[in-house]
Design a protein around this motif. Structure first.
Motif, PDB file in Angstrom:
ATOM      1  N   VAL A  24      -5.735   7.338   9.555  1.00 25.47           N
ATOM      2  CA  VAL A  24      -6.012   5.933   9.246  1.00 25.47           C
ATOM      3  C   VAL A  24      -4.688   5.225   9.020  1.00 25.47           C
ATOM      4  O   VAL A  24      -3.846   5.697   8.246  1.00 25.47           O
ATOM      5  CB  VAL A  24      -6.926   5.804   8.003  1.00 25.47           C
ATOM      6  CG1 VAL A  24      -7.171   4.337   7.658  1.00 25.47           C
ATOM      7  CG2 VAL A  24      -8.258   6.504   8.242  1.00 25.47           C
ATOM      8  N   ASN A  61      -8.771   5.399  -3.330  1.00 22.37           N
ATOM      9  CA  ASN A  61      -8.467   4.679  -2.091  1.00 22.37           C
ATOM     10  C   ASN A  61      -7.426   3.612  -2.384  1.00 22.37           C
ATOM     11  O   ASN A  61      -6.290   3.718  -1.962  1.00 22.37           O
ATOM     12  CB  ASN A  61      -9.744   4.092  -1.494  1.00 22.37           C
ATOM     13  CG  ASN A  61      -9.460   3.194  -0.296  1.00 22.37           C
ATOM     14  OD1 ASN A  61      -8.419   3.299   0.333  1.00 22.37           O
ATOM     15  ND2 ASN A  61     -10.378   2.286  -0.002  1.00 22.37           N
ATOM     16  N   TYR A  75      -6.805  -7.336   4.141  1.00 19.44           N
ATOM     17  CA  TYR A  75      -7.934  -7.675   3.263  1.00 19.44           C
ATOM     18  C   TYR A  75      -9.224  -7.443   4.033  1.00 19.44           C
ATOM     19  O   TYR A  75      -9.246  -7.540   5.264  1.00 19.44           O
ATOM     20  CB  TYR A  75      -7.872  -9.143   2.796  1.00 19.44           C
ATOM     21  CG  TYR A  75      -8.051 -10.120   3.936  1.00 19.44           C
ATOM     22  CD1 TYR A  75      -6.983 -10.440   4.762  1.00 19.44           C
ATOM     23  CD2 TYR A  75      -9.295 -10.675   4.220  1.00 19.44           C
ATOM     24  CE1 TYR A  75      -7.141 -11.286   5.833  1.00 19.44           C
ATOM     25  CE2 TYR A  75      -9.463 -11.540   5.286  1.00 19.44           C
ATOM     26  CZ  TYR A  75      -8.386 -11.835   6.092  1.00 19.44           C
ATOM     27  OH  TYR A  75      -8.559 -12.670   7.163  1.00 19.44           O
ATOM     28  N   GLU A 104      -2.500   7.530   6.524  1.00 19.31           N
ATOM     29  CA  GLU A 104      -3.063   8.594   5.675  1.00 19.31           C
ATOM     30  C   GLU A 104      -4.103   9.411   6.425  1.00 19.31           C
ATOM     31  O   GLU A 104      -4.673   8.956   7.423  1.00 19.31           O
ATOM     32  CB  GLU A 104      -3.639   8.005   4.382  1.00 19.31           C
ATOM     33  CG  GLU A 104      -4.814   7.096   4.585  1.00 19.31           C
ATOM     34  CD  GLU A 104      -5.366   6.513   3.280  1.00 19.31           C
ATOM     35  OE1 GLU A 104      -4.789   6.744   2.207  1.00 19.31           O
ATOM     36  OE2 GLU A 104      -6.394   5.820   3.353  1.00 19.31           O
ATOM     37  N   LYS A 107      -7.505  10.975   7.479  1.00 20.86           N
ATOM     38  CA  LYS A 107      -8.873  10.448   7.464  1.00 20.86           C
ATOM     39  C   LYS A 107      -9.680  11.294   6.490  1.00 20.86           C
ATOM     40  O   LYS A 107      -9.612  12.523   6.517  1.00 20.86           O
ATOM     41  CB  LYS A 107      -9.470  10.522   8.856  1.00 20.86           C
ATOM     42  CG  LYS A 107     -10.881  10.008   8.931  1.00 20.86           C
ATOM     43  CD  LYS A 107     -11.394  10.006  10.355  1.00 20.86           C
ATOM     44  CE  LYS A 107     -12.792   9.469  10.430  1.00 20.86           C
ATOM     45  NZ  LYS A 107     -13.806  10.332   9.832  1.00 20.86           N
ATOM     46  N   VAL A 108     -10.399  10.628   5.614  1.00 20.07           N
ATOM     47  CA  VAL A 108     -11.233  11.339   4.638  1.00 20.07           C
ATOM     48  C   VAL A 108     -12.636  11.484   5.221  1.00 20.07           C
ATOM     49  O   VAL A 108     -13.158  10.542   5.819  1.00 20.07           O
ATOM     50  CB  VAL A 108     -11.290  10.550   3.299  1.00 20.07           C
ATOM     51  CG1 VAL A 108     -12.195  11.237   2.292  1.00 20.07           C
ATOM     52  CG2 VAL A 108      -9.888  10.367   2.718  1.00 20.07           C
ATOM     53  N   GLU A 140     -18.660   5.832  -1.099  1.00 20.50           N
ATOM     54  CA  GLU A 140     -17.574   4.991  -1.609  1.00 20.50           C
ATOM     55  C   GLU A 140     -18.058   4.349  -2.897  1.00 20.50           C
ATOM     56  O   GLU A 140     -19.143   3.766  -2.936  1.00 20.50           O
ATOM     57  CB  GLU A 140     -17.177   3.928  -0.576  1.00 20.50           C
ATOM     58  CG  GLU A 140     -16.555   4.550   0.660  1.00 20.50           C
ATOM     59  CD  GLU A 140     -15.829   3.557   1.572  1.00 20.50           C
ATOM     60  OE1 GLU A 140     -15.169   2.634   1.055  1.00 20.50           O
ATOM     61  OE2 GLU A 140     -15.933   3.727   2.790  1.00 20.50           O
ATOM     62  N   PHE A 184     -23.059   1.045   3.475  1.00 20.50           N
ATOM     63  CA  PHE A 184     -22.495   0.371   4.657  1.00 20.50           C
ATOM     64  C   PHE A 184     -23.538   0.215   5.754  1.00 20.50           C
ATOM     65  O   PHE A 184     -24.410   1.069   5.916  1.00 20.50           O
ATOM     66  CB  PHE A 184     -21.310   1.186   5.198  1.00 20.50           C
ATOM     67  CG  PHE A 184     -20.122   1.136   4.285  1.00 20.50           C
ATOM     68  CD1 PHE A 184     -19.094   0.242   4.520  1.00 20.50           C
ATOM     69  CD2 PHE A 184     -20.049   1.944   3.165  1.00 20.50           C
ATOM     70  CE1 PHE A 184     -18.009   0.164   3.659  1.00 20.50           C
ATOM     71  CE2 PHE A 184     -18.964   1.877   2.297  1.00 20.50           C
ATOM     72  CZ  PHE A 184     -17.942   0.981   2.560  1.00 20.50           C
ATOM     73  N   SER A 214      -5.669  10.640  -0.619  1.00 19.92           N
ATOM     74  CA  SER A 214      -5.475  11.268   0.686  1.00 19.92           C
ATOM     75  C   SER A 214      -3.969  11.343   1.013  1.00 19.92           C
ATOM     76  O   SER A 214      -3.241  10.370   0.789  1.00 19.92           O
ATOM     77  CB  SER A 214      -6.221  10.415   1.707  1.00 19.92           C
ATOM     78  OG  SER A 214      -6.046  10.906   2.979  1.00 19.92           O
ATOM     79  N   LYS A 229       0.823  -1.221   0.000  1.00 18.15           N
ATOM     80  CA  LYS A 229       0.000   0.000   0.000  1.00 18.15           C
ATOM     81  C   LYS A 229       0.854   1.267   0.000  1.00 18.15           C
ATOM     82  O   LYS A 229       0.410   2.313  -0.472  1.00 18.15           O
ATOM     83  CB  LYS A 229      -0.958  -0.004   1.191  1.00 18.15           C
ATOM     84  CG  LYS A 229      -2.031  -1.067   1.067  1.00 18.15           C
ATOM     85  CD  LYS A 229      -3.197  -0.893   2.031  1.00 18.15           C
ATOM     86  CE  LYS A 229      -4.170  -2.054   1.829  1.00 18.15           C
ATOM     87  NZ  LYS A 229      -5.481  -1.862   2.408  1.00 18.15           N
ATOM     88  N   GLU A 274     -11.021   1.457  -6.168  1.00 14.81           N
ATOM     89  CA  GLU A 274     -11.966   1.947  -5.152  1.00 14.81           C
ATOM     90  C   GLU A 274     -11.692   3.419  -4.889  1.00 14.81           C
ATOM     91  O   GLU A 274     -10.538   3.822  -4.734  1.00 14.81           O
ATOM     92  CB  GLU A 274     -11.802   1.154  -3.857  1.00 14.81           C
ATOM     93  CG  GLU A 274     -12.171  -0.308  -4.007  1.00 14.81           C
ATOM     94  CD  GLU A 274     -12.049  -1.068  -2.693  1.00 14.81           C
ATOM     95  OE1 GLU A 274     -12.512  -0.553  -1.652  1.00 14.81           O
ATOM     96  OE2 GLU A 274     -11.478  -2.160  -2.707  1.00 14.81           O
TER      97      GLU A 274
END
Ligand code: ADP
Length: 386
Positions: free
Chosen positions: A149, A267, A157, A180, A182-183, A188, A211, A124, A109, A255
């Motif tokens: 985050v 993301n 995962y 990173e 936080k957004v 999403e 969600f 971000s 990442k 994403e």
């Protein structure tokens, strides 16, 4: 490769045999492709649909190498694979697609974010740290401020390996991490892009995730998404730019976050079929699996047009149920028009295990949603023996 395909002699290797592997093998079988699947679990989803099942660990050099030696073309349905073995196979002339170099970048990442930064793509702001102690020092010195985050650079995962660090009471993860900002997320969304060796690119229309309020897990994915035309355009453009800049051949799920100001931020990406593309099997002209096969066989890419609106629900094991699976309400759901149940072939259920998914078709997302509510109350993944 095409000669092998049209004479029904093409051997396709798929690392691993989870649900995405199963779906890929099923699509491959429609073109009489001979499928080989590598997975450590003899009870894996793809085992009973693949032509050849090979037991082995995809993190192990020898297992991956020996597997690759048996096939004409090698692809994968997860990221956590022994890269050295893929590189060795590539060096010896095997077509490994997407390219192992791309997988190595995406597996990490930190490297992924550096790639977006290098290409001046919106994401971000971030920094990398080697361990928890370094993060603690950065917090003390004021270099890092709450909230942020934290994501483990490798091996995460489905939300594992991701932690929202709100304040000093939050628990930091231990390991090399990418941290990173936080957004402030409004929505999403995800776009799946495909690219073949000729450089042709096509994107599926963006899907939107909703969600669960309490669980904060993806509850449903719907398509078309509820975003502006401009946002859809930007997301597709970014997905195209990423797959082109990676010079990638295959499928790339991208994403995005849309923040409260309407800005689109990348993301993360996955170089393989994706949960956010399940609906394409029932609700698009070309499925994501067929698109992947077209891309890696250097065939013209298929139309990504939707044939209908849809809502996709993951079928998760109920709380309090562990053991041999029993799908309650299956027949009742079949009485609802446009309900497509996909089971992954997992014999045992446990709480929150992904056992299947349901795609619900409708003339509009609203119509599909109403049916999805019925499916949610009717269809339960339980165990026959509690
Ligand atoms: P995974 O690879 O496990 O899916 P993600 O990076 O997608 O991990 O993160 C999981 C979830 O955590 C996201 O879907 C989002 O809801 C939340 N999340 C991740 N990064 C951020 C961020 N920078 N700001 C706010 N929420 C985030």
């Amino acid at each position: 490769m095409i000669e092998k395909l049209v004479t029904s002699n093409l051997k396709l290797g798929v690392i691993a045999g989870g649900q995405l592997g199963k779906m890929l093998v099923q699509e491959a079988s429609r073109w009489d492709i001979i499928s080989y699947v590598l997975d450590p679990d003899e009870g894996c989803s793809a085992r009973n649909v693949a032509n050849v099942y090979v037991k082995g660990d995809f993190r192990n050099f020898d297992d991956v190498y020996a597997f690759g030696k048996q096939v004409d073309l090698l692809t994968y349905e997860l990221e956590d694979i022994n890269i050295d073995a893929l590189q060795q196979l590539k060096a010896e002339g095997l077509k490994v697609l997407p390219d192992p170099d791309t997988l190595a970048l995406i597996q990490d990442k930190g490297l992924q974010k550096a790639f977006y930064a290098k290409h001046q793509m919106p994401t971000s702001p971030f920094k990398c740290y080697d361990n928890k102690t370094e993060i603690e020092i950065a917090i003390k010195s004021g270099e890092l401020t709450y909230p942020f985050v934290q994501k483990l650079r490798k091996g995460g995962y489905d939300g594992h390996g991701v932690a929202l660090i709100k304040d000093a009471n939050s628990t930091l993860l231990d390991g090399a991490s990418m941290v990173e900002n936080k957004v402030d997320i409004d929505k999403e969304i995800a776009v799946i892009a495909a690219r073949n060796a000729k450089g042709e690119v096509r994107c599926f229309p963006a899907v939107e995730m909703s969600f669960g309020e309490e669980t904060n897990l993806v509850e449903e994915i719907f398509c078309p998404s509820n975003i502006t035309l401009k946002q859809a355009e930007v997301a597709e453009l970014l997905a195209t730019e990423i797959i082109e800049n990676l010079d990638m051949v295959g499928l790339l799920a991208v994403e995005f976050f849309i923040d409260k100001t309407g800005q689109i931020l990348i993301n993360e990406v996955a170089p393989r079929p994706h949960n956010s593309g399940h609906h394409t099997i029932d609700a698009a002209v070309t499925s994501q699996l067929k698109q992947l096969l077209r891309a890696i066989l250097d065939l013209p890419l298929g139309s990504t047009a939707l044939t209908t609106a849809s809502v996709m629900l993951n079928l998760l094991g109920e709380e309090g149920h562990t053991g041999p699976v029993h799908y309650e309400g299956f027949a009742k759901c079949m009485a609802i028009d446009g309900v497509k149940i996909h089971l992954y072939g997992k014999k045992m259920t446990r709480p929150s295990r992904k056992m299947g998914h349901v795609t619900i078709l409708g003339n509009t997302v609203e119509e599909a949603r109403l049916k999805a509510e019925q499916v949610k109350t009717l269809l339960k993944v339980k165990s026959c023996q509690k």
